[in-house]
Design an enzyme around this catalytic site. Structure first.
Site, PDB file in Angstrom:
ATOM      1  NE  ARG A  46      17.753  15.572   0.552  1.00 51.76           N
ATOM      2  CZ  ARG A  46      18.072  15.024   1.712  1.00 51.76           C
ATOM      3  NH1 ARG A  46      18.627  13.843   1.743  1.00 51.76           N
ATOM      4  NH2 ARG A  46      17.834  15.649   2.836  1.00 51.76           N
ATOM      5  NE  ARG A  90       7.407  -9.928   1.829  1.00 52.61           N
ATOM      6  CZ  ARG A  90       7.990  -9.221   0.860  1.00 52.61           C
ATOM      7  NH1 ARG A  90       7.270  -8.764  -0.133  1.00 52.61           N
ATOM      8  NH2 ARG A  90       9.268  -8.995   0.877  1.00 52.61           N
ATOM      9  CG  HIS A 148      -0.012 -15.075   7.448  1.00 55.45           C
ATOM     10  ND1 HIS A 148       1.049 -15.632   8.121  1.00 55.45           N
ATOM     11  CD2 HIS A 148      -0.083 -15.729   6.264  1.00 55.45           C
ATOM     12  CE1 HIS A 148       1.600 -16.580   7.362  1.00 55.45           C
ATOM     13  NE2 HIS A 148       0.927 -16.651   6.234  1.00 55.45           N
ATOM     14  N   PRO A 154       0.799  -1.201   0.000  1.00 55.94           N
ATOM     15  CG  PRO A 154      -0.034  -1.127   2.121  1.00 55.94           C
ATOM     16  CD  PRO A 154       1.123  -1.599   1.353  1.00 55.94           C
ATOM     17  CD  GLU A 155       3.437   3.004  -4.085  1.00 54.69           C
ATOM     18  OE1 GLU A 155       3.585   4.197  -4.402  1.00 54.69           O
ATOM     19  OE2 GLU A 155       3.778   2.070  -4.809  1.00 54.69           O
TER      20      GLU A 155
END
Length: 272
Positions: free
Chosen positions: A153, A117, A98, A2-3
DNA sequence: AGGTTGACCTGGACGC
DNA sequence: TGCGTCCAGGTCAACC
């Protein structure tokens, strides 16, 4: 998984469905990996709390918790990692493998956190402590703030977009998609981008995130929203997951390279 | 200090 | 059918 758009979709769904409901009891699985707060602390903050608003902050979901009388009690923070899911289910529905946490609600439904996970995280904040994202909110940042983030950067722009201390919420899919839409190669050093390129990148990022939210997010393998529905935005991807396929604009073959350990997809004609 | 790499986990897809 | 390999939406700590 998920973003930003996927977490936004889940948070909106949860807000609509469980706001105002009361958590009667909590079951916590034995695996300790996903728990950032101690299980006992999580149970103590959640049990008896009324759920206020559920909102997205970066890639986190933040539920405000109230005392039965309405005073602020704390916050419930969920991060879904790669494979985390939060679903509202009927108690009779089979409990998937899970499942790490189940919150039983007064309305008779359950909120379940499932994460194969175990990269996800569950935490609670008490009293006046409030969760805050490290980076800027991509949908609220001004163009000036956005361009300032990348000054000096030396890292590839792709890596800078993924850095949650700069922007909170951008992940691999939307980094690649926004770079394609703005015509910038992912390996370009962030500091080398011109003001114009950064303005294009900012506009493209906002555009792709908003379109994805309207589509309910991207379901690449197993993402579903709080009602179990898949998103549709994967159908609109122009580069992510399209290695070897023709560019939708120029028909060149989409390339995949690895940048800072993450798959990065781009078109060598459309992106400079 | 800032940037890059590997580790953390499970499971699905693919090749032999 | 099975086994090995690679890959995955994210983040850290540990290195240069």
């Amino acid at each position: 998984m998920p973003e930003l758009p996927e977490v936004e979709t889940i948070a909106r769904g949860l807000d609509r469905r469980i706001r105002g409901d009361v958590i009667e009891s909590v079951w916590i699985g034995s695996r300790k990996q996903p728990f950032k707060s101690r299980p006992r602390e999580i149970a103590s903050v959640l049990e008896g709390a009324r759920i206020g608003s559920v909102q997205r902050v970066g890639k986190h979901m933040v539920a405000d918790l109230q005392e039965p009388g309405g005073e602020h009690r704390g916050q419930w923070i969920l991060h879904l990692g790669m494979t985390g899911r939060v679903v509202v289910a009927d108690p009779t529905a089979e409990i998937p493998k899970h499942t790490h946490l189940i919150a039983r609600l007064e309305s008779g439904r359950e909120v379940r956190f499932v994460d194969p996970r175990m990269f996800g995280k569950i935490a609670v904040y008490r009293d006046t402590d409030r969760f805050a994202a490290a980076g800027k909110e991509p949908l609220l940042v001004t163009t000036k703030e956005f361009t300032d983030l990348f000054r000096g950067r030396r890292t590839p722009i792709k890596s800078a977009l993924l850095n949650q201390k700069l922007l909170s919420g951008v992940g691999n899919i939307y980094a690649d998609e926004s770079l394609f839409r703005s015509g910038i190669r992912p390996r370009r050093q962030a500091a080398s981008l011109t003001r114009t390129e950064l303005q294009r990148l900012h506009a493209a990022l906002v555009e792709v995130l908003q379109e994805a939210i309207l589509s309910g997010g991207s379901s690449v393998s197993d993402y579903v929203d709080s009602e179990g529905n898949e998103g549709l935005f994967q159908l609109e991807h122009r580069v992510y997951g399209r290695e070897g396929e023709p560019c939708r604009i120029c028909k060149r073959i989409i390339k995949r390279v690895v940048i800072a350990g993450r798959s990065s997809h781009y078109c060598c004609k459309c992106q400079k």
